[in-house]
Design an enzyme around this catalytic site. Structure first.
Site, PDB file in Angstrom:
ATOM      1  N   LYS A   1       1.528  11.514   5.473  1.00  0.00           N
ATOM      2  CA  LYS A   1       1.842  10.406   6.390  1.00  0.00           C
ATOM      3  C   LYS A   1       2.271   9.163   5.596  1.00  0.00           C
ATOM      4  CE  LYS A   1      -1.369   7.707   7.320  1.00  0.00           C
ATOM      5  NZ  LYS A   1      -1.927   6.416   6.888  1.00  0.00           N
TER       6      LYS A   1
ATOM      7  N   LYS B   1       0.829  -1.213   0.000  1.00  0.00           N
ATOM      8  CA  LYS B   1       0.000   0.000   0.000  1.00  0.00           C
ATOM      9  C   LYS B   1       0.869   1.271   0.000  1.00  0.00           C
ATOM     10  CE  LYS B   1      -3.349   2.928   0.771  1.00  0.00           C
ATOM     11  NZ  LYS B   1      -4.202   3.396  -0.293  1.00  0.00           N
TER      12      LYS B   1
HETATM   13  P1  NAD Z   1     -10.093   9.899   8.937  1.00  0.00           P
HETATM   14  O1  NAD Z   1      -9.120  10.893   9.444  1.00  0.00           O
HETATM   15  O2  NAD Z   1     -11.283  10.346   8.129  1.00  0.00           O
HETATM   16  O3  NAD Z   1     -10.669   9.028  10.160  1.00  0.00           O
HETATM   17  C1  NAD Z   1      -9.891   8.513  11.202  1.00  0.00           C
HETATM   18  C2  NAD Z   1     -10.861   8.125  12.317  1.00  0.00           C
HETATM   19  O4  NAD Z   1     -10.111   7.499  13.367  1.00  0.00           O
HETATM   20  C3  NAD Z   1     -11.565   9.336  12.948  1.00  0.00           C
HETATM   21  O5  NAD Z   1     -12.973   9.109  12.955  1.00  0.00           O
HETATM   22  C4  NAD Z   1     -10.968   9.424  14.344  1.00  0.00           C
HETATM   23  O6  NAD Z   1     -11.890   9.922  15.315  1.00  0.00           O
HETATM   24  C5  NAD Z   1     -10.622   7.971  14.612  1.00  0.00           C
HETATM   25  N1  NAD Z   1      -9.587   7.792  15.622  1.00  0.00           N
HETATM   26  C6  NAD Z   1      -8.367   8.363  15.667  1.00  0.00           C
HETATM   27  N2  NAD Z   1      -7.680   7.896  16.719  1.00  0.00           N
HETATM   28  C7  NAD Z   1      -8.490   7.024  17.351  1.00  0.00           C
HETATM   29  C8  NAD Z   1      -8.346   6.200  18.503  1.00  0.00           C
HETATM   30  N3  NAD Z   1      -7.210   6.195  19.225  1.00  0.00           N
HETATM   31  N4  NAD Z   1      -9.380   5.411  18.858  1.00  0.00           N
HETATM   32  C9  NAD Z   1     -10.538   5.395  18.133  1.00  0.00           C
HETATM   33  N5  NAD Z   1     -10.726   6.151  17.028  1.00  0.00           N
HETATM   34  C10 NAD Z   1      -9.711   6.954  16.658  1.00  0.00           C
HETATM   35  O7  NAD Z   1      -9.236   8.840   8.113  1.00  0.00           O
HETATM   36  P2  NAD Z   1      -9.739   7.856   6.944  1.00  0.00           P
HETATM   37  O8  NAD Z   1      -9.800   8.606   5.668  1.00  0.00           O
HETATM   38  O9  NAD Z   1     -10.910   7.073   7.418  1.00  0.00           O
HETATM   39  O10 NAD Z   1      -8.465   6.902   6.854  1.00  0.00           O
HETATM   40  C11 NAD Z   1      -8.248   5.819   7.746  1.00  0.00           C
HETATM   41  C12 NAD Z   1      -7.079   5.023   7.207  1.00  0.00           C
HETATM   42  O11 NAD Z   1      -7.395   4.550   5.900  1.00  0.00           O
HETATM   43  C13 NAD Z   1      -5.780   5.855   7.095  1.00  0.00           C
HETATM   44  O12 NAD Z   1      -4.664   5.070   7.433  1.00  0.00           O
HETATM   45  C14 NAD Z   1      -5.776   6.231   5.633  1.00  0.00           C
HETATM   46  O13 NAD Z   1      -4.445   6.482   5.173  1.00  0.00           O
HETATM   47  C15 NAD Z   1      -6.388   5.001   5.006  1.00  0.00           C
HETATM   48  N6  NAD Z   1      -6.985   5.216   3.687  1.00  0.00           N
HETATM   49  C16 NAD Z   1      -7.873   6.229   3.472  1.00  0.00           C
HETATM   50  C17 NAD Z   1      -8.402   6.427   2.202  1.00  0.00           C
HETATM   51  C18 NAD Z   1      -9.390   7.535   1.902  1.00  0.00           C
HETATM   52  O14 NAD Z   1      -9.688   7.737   0.724  1.00  0.00           O
HETATM   53  N7  NAD Z   1      -9.928   8.233   2.909  1.00  0.00           N
HETATM   54  C19 NAD Z   1      -8.012   5.584   1.141  1.00  0.00           C
HETATM   55  C20 NAD Z   1      -7.139   4.536   1.398  1.00  0.00           C
HETATM   56  C21 NAD Z   1      -6.623   4.364   2.679  1.00  0.00           C
END
Ligand code: NAD
Length: 301
Positions: free
Chosen positions: A240, A171
């Site tokens: 990140k 990834k």
């Molecule tokens: P985001 O920032 O929208 O959401 C992260 C969530 O995690 C938030 O709701 C936050 O409240 C929660 N959180 C943070 N720390 C926490 C903890 N200690 N305990 C419980 N909840 C906690 O991020 P996202 O877009 O959902 O991305 C999540 C992962 O998926 C990341 O690693 C990102 O790189 C990956 N990702 C995202 C996408 C995308 O298009 N958004 C695509 C591929 C991969």
């Protein structure tokens, strides 16, 4: 139908959780109460912290958190999952995380008889919602086969990348490549517009030429040209990923001349645009540098 735990209900986590909810009972937790409430309104069961998810009886718990640091907190912090899960449980981490940190966490959990695999995704929130997202799994073969039926509720595009940590490594390499392509394509769009080419025509021609990519055929027409619309992916999250990819390069002694350059452009963009902007906004850096406004150019075309 079985019980699954899900921790981390942000842009991506919520979209993946909703796919699973169609076929399973989901026990959910997020630090943000509004994120939990939104899922509960659609049928999920709210858990009281990570330990509450662990105590729900779910034998599979999925995490989708910003990065491995939060996964570590959820597993081993106060009120953590590790103490609450029964031996034989499986943690599947769909975060884009650090492969080496994941291997360490998996080894710590193995001492308690708990398995951990990595299963990050690629294809954006749209791909998750449409059930086409790619899931790249790092796991021993037997655990890959164990988790596969649950993942089939999310998407048929499930790949076994290799042993634990390989999903995260795959990834990170993917996101490093896609970031380099994004920067080159945005820079090219600014130049083309300055040279008098209409933005939609640029995207149309590029997507059928040798410079084609997901950025050319999807990102430009759907998100950038209509007005730099949010894609549901934070600029800071991609920085990140680039930081983790280039750290992996250092760990592996593999020089990353292009990836390091992309990481630094993202750092500069975060400083200029703010930490909370969507990834679409990085287009402004190239528009500013070239002295053009792509969206205005399209409107007046
Ligand atoms: P985001 O920032 O929208 O959401 C992260 C969530 O995690 C938030 O709701 C936050 O409240 C929660 N959180 C943070 N720390 C926490 C903890 N200690 N305990 C419980 N909840 C906690 O991020 P996202 O877009 O959902 O991305 C999540 C992962 O998926 C990341 O690693 C990102 O790189 C990956 N990702 C995202 C996408 C995308 O298009 N958004 C695509 C591929 C991969």
């Amino acid at each position: 139908m079985s019980d699954i735990g899900f921790i981390g209900l942000g842009n991506m986590g919520a979209a993946l959780a909703r796919r699973l909810m169609a076929e399973h009972t989901l026990h959910v937790w997020d630090l943000n109460p509004a994120a939990v409430e939104a899922l509960v309104a659609d049928g999920a069961v709210a858990a009281n912290g990570p330990a509450g998810v662990g105590a729900s009886g779910a034998s599979l718990v999925i995490t989708c958190l910003p990065t491995s640091a939060q996964v570590g907190e959820v597993l081993f912090g106060a009120d953590g999952l590790a103490d609450a899960l029964a031996s034989g449980a499986l943690v599947a981490d769909m975060t884009t995380g650090d492969p080496l940190a994941t291997r360490e966490m998996a080894a710590r959990l193995a001492e308690r008889g708990i398995d951990m695999i990595d299963a990050p995704v690629s294809g954006g929130v749209i791909g998750a919602e449409q059930g086409t997202i790619a899931i790249m799994v790092g796991a021993p073969e037997a655990l890959f086969e164990k988790v596969r039926p649950a993942f089939e509720a999310i998407s048929p595009n499930i790949f076994h990348a290799g042993e634990t940590g390989s999903g995260h490594a795959m990834k990170l390499v993917n996101n490093m490549i896609s970031s380099c392509v994004r920067l080159a394509t945005f820079e090219g769009l600014a130049l083309a517009v300055k040279a008098g080419i209409e933005p939609t025509r640029f995207a149309e021609i590029l997507s059928k030429s040798s410079g084609r990519s997901y950025v050319a055929d999807t990102t430009l027409p759907k998100f950038i040209i209509p007005g730099r619309l949010d894609q549901g992916f934070g600029l800071a999250l991609m920085y990140k990923d680039l930081s983790l990819a280039t750290k992996l390069g250092q760990d592996m002694k593999a020089p990353l001349m292009t990836g390091v350059h992309a990481r630094e452009v993202f750092r500069m963009a975060l400083n200029e645009l703010g930490e909370d902007v969507d990834i679409s906004q990085i287009m402004k850096i190239f528009e500013h540098a070239a002295g053009v406004d792509v969206c205005e150019a399209q409107k007046s075309a």
